[in-house]
Enzyme design. Sequence first.
Site, mmCIF file in Angstrom:
data_model
loop_
_atom_site.group_PDB
_atom_site.id
_atom_site.type_symbol
_atom_site.label_atom_id
_atom_site.label_comp_id
_atom_site.label_asym_id
_atom_site.label_seq_id
_atom_site.Cartn_x
_atom_site.Cartn_y
_atom_site.Cartn_z
ATOM 1 C CB CYS A 195 100.343 -53.885 52.117
ATOM 2 S SG CYS A 195 99.153 -54.688 51.132
ATOM 3 C CG HIS B 84 100.451 -52.179 47.281
ATOM 4 N ND1 HIS B 84 101.138 -52.776 48.483
ATOM 5 C CD2 HIS B 84 101.199 -50.944 47.341
ATOM 6 C CE1 HIS B 84 101.876 -51.979 49.240
ATOM 7 N NE2 HIS B 84 102.201 -50.812 48.323
ATOM 8 C CG ASP C 58 104.293 -48.329 49.310
ATOM 9 O OD1 ASP C 58 104.131 -49.387 49.988
ATOM 10 O OD2 ASP C 58 104.372 -48.256 48.068
#
Length: 422
Positions: A203, A335, A356
């Site tokens: 991520c 995250h 995202d």
Amino acid sequence: GLTECPFCGEAAGRELEAHLWARHGHLLGDLGPGNDEQLYECPMCSLTCTNIQILEEHVDLHLEENSFLEDGNMRDLELAQQLQTEEDKQQKSEEEKQEREEFKKLQRQYGLDNSGGYKQQFLKNMEREVDRGRMQPFDYHKRKADMMESLAFGVDDGKTKTSGIIEALCKYYQNENKDVRHVWLSAGVDHFHSSLGDRGWGCGYRNFQMLLSSLLQNSLYNDCLRDITAIPSIPKIQSMIEDAWREGFDPHGASHFNNRLRGSKAWIGACEIYSLLTSLRIKCQIIDFHKPTGPTGTHPRLFEWVLHYYSADKESGAKVVCTSKPPIYLQHEGHSRTVVGIEEKKNKTLCLLLFDPGCPSQEMQKLLERNSDGTSLKLLRKYLGSLKEKQYQIVAVDGVLSLEEKAACCHASQVLTSEKIP
């Protein structure tokens, strides 16, 4: 109670004296009334004797008995100490084993267990897809060749990229008449989601790609990014962060990764993004929202900061403002995401718009559909009650650094402490 004879051990009771004279008179000597012979009394049981040698033998018996008991107690003590030592040793061994297992677990969790990186995971996951019948062997070999070419040139293959979302949002908000009073958007941000090669850990790298996609379209950053002609692949980004470390940025953070990212599945965070951007002479800051500032664990100060970031440059009465502001890297434990804009509702509440990396392209592409009624915006919208992690960090870009400023930032990062919002 019964009294034992010290010579033969027989129970004599109250008749001990008579027993002694009857049975052992020869040992006691000729003691009679009016006899003035010297008496010898046992210091341990008060038995009296006239014969000093017999008394010595008698006392020796006492000593041997006591020695036996003491030896037994010593042996018991030594055994107990030995058992305790072995138990302590075993407990320490188990604790050390547990610590090693916990450390290995952390290494696996953060991709530092030498199990390979993007390339190895990509190939392994494709092989699994073939085994399950979800991918044909021909597709496997083609995708492998494409991936190897992408890695050789250090550029992202673009297979997880969705472009045009910001433009579609501008059109949607122009026609939206329900509850949005103002909306501010970053310009030209492409969405990148995790692939077979970085699923579960990529991520931070994907958010950097999103941020970079906007910077590459902003002429202010042309000089800083003149050596970057395309979005780099994840292994290339890992190499770029290693280059920043070699320049001297964030030695403490670098040591956490043993100064190596390439070939690993290491998670990166705000500090690595800061080091990379600053090494490219891009001015940025880390801001730490280290505790909630609202009821029920919410972070209204974070929302207010983002609103000020987008709206500070110039007041605009326009409902939709497509700014030149780069998107914001947003990190919390486990995250990270990319802030691409913020809504202000007619009732004054704020709503962040987030890209995202965990959201796949097929979902993001729904935002590009014509005549969209805005239902797909739930993929992006995050209200105050949606962000309730204990703490957040952001990396915000704000211009270009001179070479001197870059050197100063490098020095400062060696004792880097992020700015904290009280």
